[in-house]
Every structure is written in C-alpha cells, then in structure tokens.
Design a protein around this motif. Structure first.
Motif, PDB file in Angstrom:
ATOM      1  N   ILE A 136       0.945  -1.271  -0.084  1.00 26.97           N
ATOM      2  CA  ILE A 136       0.046  -0.027   0.202  1.00 26.97           C
ATOM      3  C   ILE A 136       0.886   1.186   0.034  1.00 26.97           C
ATOM      4  CG2 ILE A 136      -1.836  -1.025   1.082  1.00 26.97           C
ATOM      5  CD1 ILE A 136      -0.840   0.101   3.795  1.00 26.97           C
ATOM      6  N   ILE A 137       0.325   2.386  -0.211  1.00 27.03           N
ATOM      7  CA  ILE A 137       0.908   3.812  -0.435  1.00 27.03           C
ATOM      8  C   ILE A 137      -0.018   4.375   0.294  1.00 27.03           C
ATOM      9  CG2 ILE A 137       1.617   5.792  -1.679  1.00 27.03           C
ATOM     10  CD1 ILE A 137       2.037   3.679  -4.172  1.00 27.03           C
ATOM     11  N   SER A 138       0.465   5.150   1.566  1.00 28.83           N
ATOM     12  CA  SER A 138      -0.386   5.959   2.569  1.00 28.83           C
ATOM     13  C   SER A 138       0.050   7.207   2.365  1.00 28.83           C
ATOM     14  CB  SER A 138      -0.557   5.512   3.782  1.00 28.83           C
ATOM     15  OG  SER A 138       0.736   5.337   4.344  1.00 28.83           O
ATOM     16  N   GLY A 139      -0.661   8.217   3.226  1.00 26.93           N
ATOM     17  CA  GLY A 139       0.015   9.422   3.363  1.00 26.93           C
ATOM     18  C   GLY A 139      -0.834  10.363   2.377  1.00 26.93           C
ATOM     19  N   LEU A 140      -1.755  10.221   1.607  1.00 28.12           N
ATOM     20  CA  LEU A 140      -2.514  10.690   0.436  1.00 28.12           C
ATOM     21  C   LEU A 140      -3.985  11.058   1.093  1.00 28.12           C
ATOM     22  CD1 LEU A 140      -1.298   8.756  -2.411  1.00 28.12           C
ATOM     23  CD2 LEU A 140      -0.132  10.859  -1.221  1.00 28.12           C
ATOM     24  N   ASN A 141      -4.379  12.018   0.599  1.00 29.59           N
ATOM     25  CA  ASN A 141      -5.801  12.344   0.649  1.00 29.59           C
ATOM     26  C   ASN A 141      -6.606  11.738  -0.094  1.00 29.59           C
ATOM     27  OD1 ASN A 141      -6.050  13.850  -1.385  1.00 29.59           O
ATOM     28  ND2 ASN A 141      -5.501  15.854  -0.424  1.00 29.59           N
ATOM     29  N   ALA A 142      -8.234  11.338  -0.189  1.00 30.72           N
ATOM     30  CA  ALA A 142      -8.947  10.753  -0.899  1.00 30.72           C
ATOM     31  C   ALA A 142      -8.810  11.105  -2.677  1.00 30.72           C
ATOM     32  CB  ALA A 142     -10.366  11.181  -0.626  1.00 30.72           C
ATOM     33  N   GLN A 143      -8.597  12.522  -2.936  1.00 36.32           N
ATOM     34  CA  GLN A 143      -8.558  12.789  -4.309  1.00 36.32           C
ATOM     35  C   GLN A 143      -7.262  12.517  -4.728  1.00 36.32           C
ATOM     36  OE1 GLN A 143      -9.064  16.757  -4.918  1.00 36.32           O
ATOM     37  NE2 GLN A 143      -8.355  16.855  -7.083  1.00 36.32           N
ATOM     38  N   GLU A 144      -6.220  12.587  -4.015  1.00 36.23           N
ATOM     39  CA  GLU A 144      -4.622  12.074  -4.343  1.00 36.23           C
ATOM     40  C   GLU A 144      -4.688  10.549  -4.620  1.00 36.23           C
ATOM     41  OE1 GLU A 144      -2.346  15.718  -2.118  1.00 36.23           O
ATOM     42  OE2 GLU A 144      -2.711  13.689  -1.191  1.00 36.23           O
ATOM     43  N   VAL A 145      -5.394   9.879  -3.807  1.00 37.06           N
ATOM     44  CA  VAL A 145      -5.643   8.054  -3.889  1.00 37.06           C
ATOM     45  C   VAL A 145      -6.126   8.142  -5.189  1.00 37.06           C
ATOM     46  CG1 VAL A 145      -6.510   6.421  -2.932  1.00 37.06           C
ATOM     47  CG2 VAL A 145      -5.317   7.816  -1.400  1.00 37.06           C
ATOM     48  N   ASN A 146      -7.259   8.529  -5.452  1.00 34.09           N
ATOM     49  CA  ASN A 146      -8.013   8.355  -6.523  1.00 34.09           C
ATOM     50  C   ASN A 146      -7.295   8.843  -7.950  1.00 34.09           C
ATOM     51  OD1 ASN A 146     -10.423   7.308  -5.545  1.00 34.09           O
ATOM     52  ND2 ASN A 146     -11.186   9.321  -5.263  1.00 34.09           N
ATOM     53  N   GLU A 147      -6.513   9.947  -7.853  1.00 37.76           N
ATOM     54  CA  GLU A 147      -5.614  10.292  -9.107  1.00 37.76           C
ATOM     55  C   GLU A 147      -4.435   9.278  -9.110  1.00 37.76           C
ATOM     56  OE1 GLU A 147      -4.938  14.450  -8.657  1.00 37.76           O
ATOM     57  OE2 GLU A 147      -6.956  15.357  -8.858  1.00 37.76           O
ATOM     58  N   LEU A 148      -3.999   8.859  -7.985  1.00 44.10           N
ATOM     59  CA  LEU A 148      -2.711   8.201  -8.284  1.00 44.10           C
ATOM     60  C   LEU A 148      -3.304   6.780  -8.856  1.00 44.10           C
ATOM     61  CD1 LEU A 148       0.140   7.274  -7.629  1.00 44.10           C
ATOM     62  CD2 LEU A 148      -0.500   6.980  -5.343  1.00 44.10           C
ATOM     63  N   VAL A 149      -4.358   6.254  -8.490  1.00 42.81           N
ATOM     64  CA  VAL A 149      -4.783   5.009  -9.019  1.00 42.81           C
ATOM     65  C   VAL A 149      -5.137   4.860 -10.583  1.00 42.81           C
ATOM     66  CG1 VAL A 149      -6.681   3.344  -8.956  1.00 42.81           C
ATOM     67  CG2 VAL A 149      -5.695   4.112  -6.928  1.00 42.81           C
ATOM     68  N   LEU A 150      -5.534   6.094 -10.772  1.00 38.66           N
ATOM     69  CA  LEU A 150      -5.949   6.470 -12.162  1.00 38.66           C
ATOM     70  C   LEU A 150      -4.542   6.498 -13.086  1.00 38.66           C
ATOM     71  CD1 LEU A 150      -7.641   7.281 -14.736  1.00 38.66           C
ATOM     72  CD2 LEU A 150      -7.616   9.765 -13.853  1.00 38.66           C
TER      73      LEU A 150
END
Length: 518
Positions: A292-306
C-alpha cells in the motif's frame, strides 16, 4: 422473383419506424431499456467543457518521434477514460502536440494535473537514510522514456516540480503477508508506466524539464519501477484510512521479496518523477508482491490509482493552450441551428411542392425519412455532434433535395416527349442515377480527405463537418433512388394520379411520336 413496389414500401416504412423510435429522446417507448446506451453525443462547442493543447517538451538531445507522440496520446486517452468523460477527443496535432477535448467536464485544474504529469514511479534503496517527502533525488532508473522502452535519453528525467501534498509517510508493512510497505511501482514495459496524482503540480504548472538535474547528493538505487506493476486500486489500511493498494508481477515479486528480507527495519522511499512521496520503514519481508501507499488524501488516492493504471507519459508535456467553453453558448448554438434547419427545410419543401407538385410532395416525405435515418445513425454510431457537424448535416439536406431535382426534371422531360407516366418515372430515375452517383461519390471522397486532414492537424471542426456530410450524402442516395421511386410507383398503381397536372404539366405537348424502340 421480382419484388413488388408495395413490398419494398413496407420494408421502408418499418425501417422508418425503427429510425423514429431511435430518434425519440430518452427512454420514450422503451419498456425494455434497449435505448439506455443510445444518446446524442454533443461535442465541446455544444455542451461546453475543456479544450487543452499539450506540447511535448523533451530534455535536450531527445527527439520526439511519431511513435513516442502516439504512445503519449494513448496514455492520455487512458487517463481521460478514467476521468469518466463521455466521447472525449484526444489526437495528435503536427509533430509535437496533443489536442484534448473533454466535453461536459468542469474541472480544468484537475484535468491539467492528471493529464500533464510524467509520473515515473520508483521504489528506491535509501541506504538506511530517511528521505522526507518532497525531496528531489537522483536514481539509477532513467527517464520515463527509458522505462517505457523508448530510446535512451542522455539526461535525467524531467520532473514536474510538484507540490509536496503527501504528508510524511505513514505506510508501513505489517507482518502479515500481503501487506507491504507503502510502496508502489509503475506499470510494466508493455503496459503504461505508472503515474501518480499525490504530489500534484499547481493547476497550470508545467513540467520543468531539468528539475531532477538540480538534485544534488548521492544517486539512489531503484529497486522497483512502474514496469513491474500488475494492478493498482483504492483500498483501506488496518486503521480504515484510504490508501493506494498495488500488486507486483513476475520477477519483480521475487526481487522485492529479496530486498525487503535483507532490509528489515530500514526505510525505503517511494519516488514519483524523482520526488519522494513517502519513506516507510520495512517491518517484515514482503514476498506476495502486494503493498500500500499511504499519506495521501482521498482525491490524491483516486488520481494516483488512475495514473498508475493508465501509465506514465513517455515525454513531459506542457500546456500551451487551455480554454473552457460554457454550456450556455452551446445551447444557444443548438437553438439557432434548429431554427436554421427548420427554416431551410420549410423553404425547400415549399419550392418542391409548388414546382413539381406530386413528385415534390413525395420528395418532402422522402426528405423527412432521410432526416430520421441520418439522425438515428448519428445516435447509433455514435457521431459526436458539433456546430460544424450540424452545418454539414444541413448542407447534406440540400444535396438530398438536389438528387430529387435531377430525377423529377428528367421525369418532366420524358412526359413532354410523350412517354406514359409509368414509363417516364422509370426513365427519369434511370437517366438521373449516373449524375447523382458520380456527384455524390466525388463529394464523399472530398469528405474523406477533409476528415483525414482534420485528424492530422487536430482540427475537430473539420472532422465533424466532413463526417456528418459524408453520412448525409450516403443516405441521400438511398432515399432519392429507393424511397422516392417506390412511393411514386405505389401512388401510380392507385389510379388516382394519371392527370399530368400532378406532375407539373398542364397538358401533354403535341410533339412528334417517339422513334421506334423508345
């Protein structure tokens, strides 16, 4: 067996009813939901949205070939699809630009942030040193273009000088298998290399080609790159916090297991575009290739996955033009186009009825059928309607009428020569067909050339015009020759229209009898 006119007419009427059913808005008369995916696709100038022109800005000494540009376009397309935009336009323009149109999209800052980042992802060995998020580092992995399998570049990878939006990494590996430290990779060589949205550049910010060359200090060894990523997805950690989950594939799983086994208790860093996102501590060996990669907010998580799922850009891109089109302008354009179409259709119908009488009425009926056929095709293909595309459709209506004019003018000539009405109808269609065929095919060839040219230069307005005109001209040949001809044949068999007045003549002129064989 010869097909009778009324049999052909029944087939035409059934086809017309089907076209009208498709043309009806929404789910009208659709109890089974068959039309759920059939909608009118509106272009940027009709429903509003965003248009962005991206230009490749490679490091010194690196050439942007058409293959590299096309590969970058494909990566951009995958990212756009992840944004959920309906019928986007993504195409190359010239030798170093990519045109992106996002109809209906309302967040230009996010669009630029997601599309522009190079996003080369690496997991690096920090030699036991903790690297704070935001630190710019040099690594043994080359630029994104190297990782993607393109020609090696002599300089370090261009980075996007992102803001450090990720807080210090809280991602750590748990002892259970499958929980790996906050680590990530970029997709495999055959797959798009990974991208991240966590450290996102400010809206409108452009990549700084030599940002990484400014980093001073040691060169850190890259353990895993995006070429080793199997999948990425949003998930939660043991505390219920939203994080990015990832899976490695193939040899990378073994390599990562060997590394983590020999470095338990040491930190390692997750790097995107040579900037550290997080530096979790390895708490146990990770041998199942998941983490996992943590330390990101919800929007950053979604953009990173994309970005991880879509891939890394082969070359850095700079926004050279960005504009937002409001939906109000689009709706106003639609309203005016409808009025223009109705006025033009009414004037043409009035002329045809007054001059040709019964054939004129037939041509108007055929024209209404033509309109329903073309609009149904626009929805079924589907065609992205733009303002120039609507102009091409209206122009094709005039060309559809032109075919009927050629046929009916010849019909009147045959009647003046003393032909019977039935024979004059057949002669009119047979002699007018070569002219209709040749003129319409030449127009369709011109449309094909215009469409290719518009695609090459990135001029979607030319493409929209050419495509709708091409479809309209093709359908007009069917309605002029098949629909109009069969309607006239059926009406003639009724015995009600044998008076020449119905065909635009007051009486049959006294002319020499036709030669034998006529």
């Amino acid at each position: 067996m010869r097909i009778k006119p009324w049999q052909t007419l029944i087939a035409i009427l059934l086809l017309t009813l089907a076209a009208v059913w498709v043309d009806l808005p929404g789910q009208t008369l659709d109890p089974f939901g068959w039309k759920s995916g059939i909608t009118v696709q509106q272009g940027l100038d009709l429903q509003g949205g965003i248009q962005i022109v991206l230009e490749a800005r490679p490091p010194a000494g690196v050439e942007v070939t058409q293959d590299v540009l096309q590969g970058t376009r494909d990566t951009i397309e995958r990212r756009v699809n992840g944004l959920g935009v309906s019928e986007p336009v993504i195409q190359t323009r010239g030798s170093n630009q990519i045109l992106v149109e996002l109809p209906g999209y309302r967040d230009p800052e996010q669009a630029v942030r997601v599309l522009q980042r190079t996003a080369l992802l690496e997991i690096i060995d920090t030699n036991g040193q903790y690297l704070a998020p935001g630190t710019i580092v040099n690594t043994t992995a080359g630029p994104a273009s190297d990782v993607l399998g393109n020609e090696p570049t002599p300089t370090a990878e261009p980075a996007a000088t992102p803001q450090a939006t990720a807080s210090p990494a809280t991602a750590t590996a748990t002892p259970s298998p499958g929980a790996t430290p906050g680590v990530e990779s970029t997709p495999a060589a055959g797959e798009p290399a990974g991208t991240t949205a966590s450290p996102t550049p400010e809206a409108g910010a452009t990549p700084t080609p030599d940002a990484t060359s400014e980093a001073e200090g040691p060169v850190y060894e890259t353990i895993i790159t995006g070429a080793d990523l199997q999948d990425a997805y949003p998930t939660t950690d043991q505390f219920g916090t939203l994080v990015v989950g990832f899976e490695l594939k193939g040899e990378a799983t073994r390599k990562f297991c060997d590394y983590t086994s020999s470095h338990v208790g040491f930190p390692m860093s997750i790097v995107v575009d040579k900037q550290v996102i997080s530096s979790p501590q390895i708490e146990s060996a990770i041998c199942e290739g998941r983490g996992i990669i943590s330390g990101l907010n919800a929007q950053e998580v979604n953009e990173l996955v994309l970005q991880l799922k879509s891939g890394a850009l082969a070359v850095p891109l700079e926004v050279v033009q960005s504009r937002t089109v409001g939906p109000t302008l689009g709706q106003d354009s639609i309203d005016k186009s409808i009025v223009a179409g109705l006025v033009g259709l009414g004037l043409v119908a009035l002329f045809m009825i007054l001059y040709y009488r019964l054939p004129g009425i037939i041509s108007v009926i055929a024209l209404l059928m033509y309109t329903s056929f073309v609009f149904a095709l626009f929805k079924l293909i589907p065609v992205v309607l733009t303002l120039p595309g609507i102009a091409g459709f209206i122009l094709s209506i005039g060309m559809a009428v032109d075919a009927n004019v050629l046929i009916f003018a010849r019909l009147k000539e045959e009647l003046r020569r003393g032909r019977t009405i039935a024979r004059a109808i057949e002669e009119g269609f047979e002699h007018a067909w070569p002219s209709i065929r040749d003129s319409n095919i030449s127009t369709m060839i011109t449309c094909a050339i215009l469409f290719w040219f518009g695609r090459y230069v990135g001029a979607t307005i030319i493409q929209g015009f050419a495509l709708t005109l091409f479809i309209g001209v093709a359908v007009s040949m069917f309605t002029a020759i098949v629909v109009s001809r069969n309607l006239l044949r059926v009406l003639l068999t009724s015995g009600l229209f044998h008076n020449l007045w119905w065909f635009g003549l007051e009486r049959r002129p006294a002319e020499p009898a036709p030669a034998p064989g006529d």
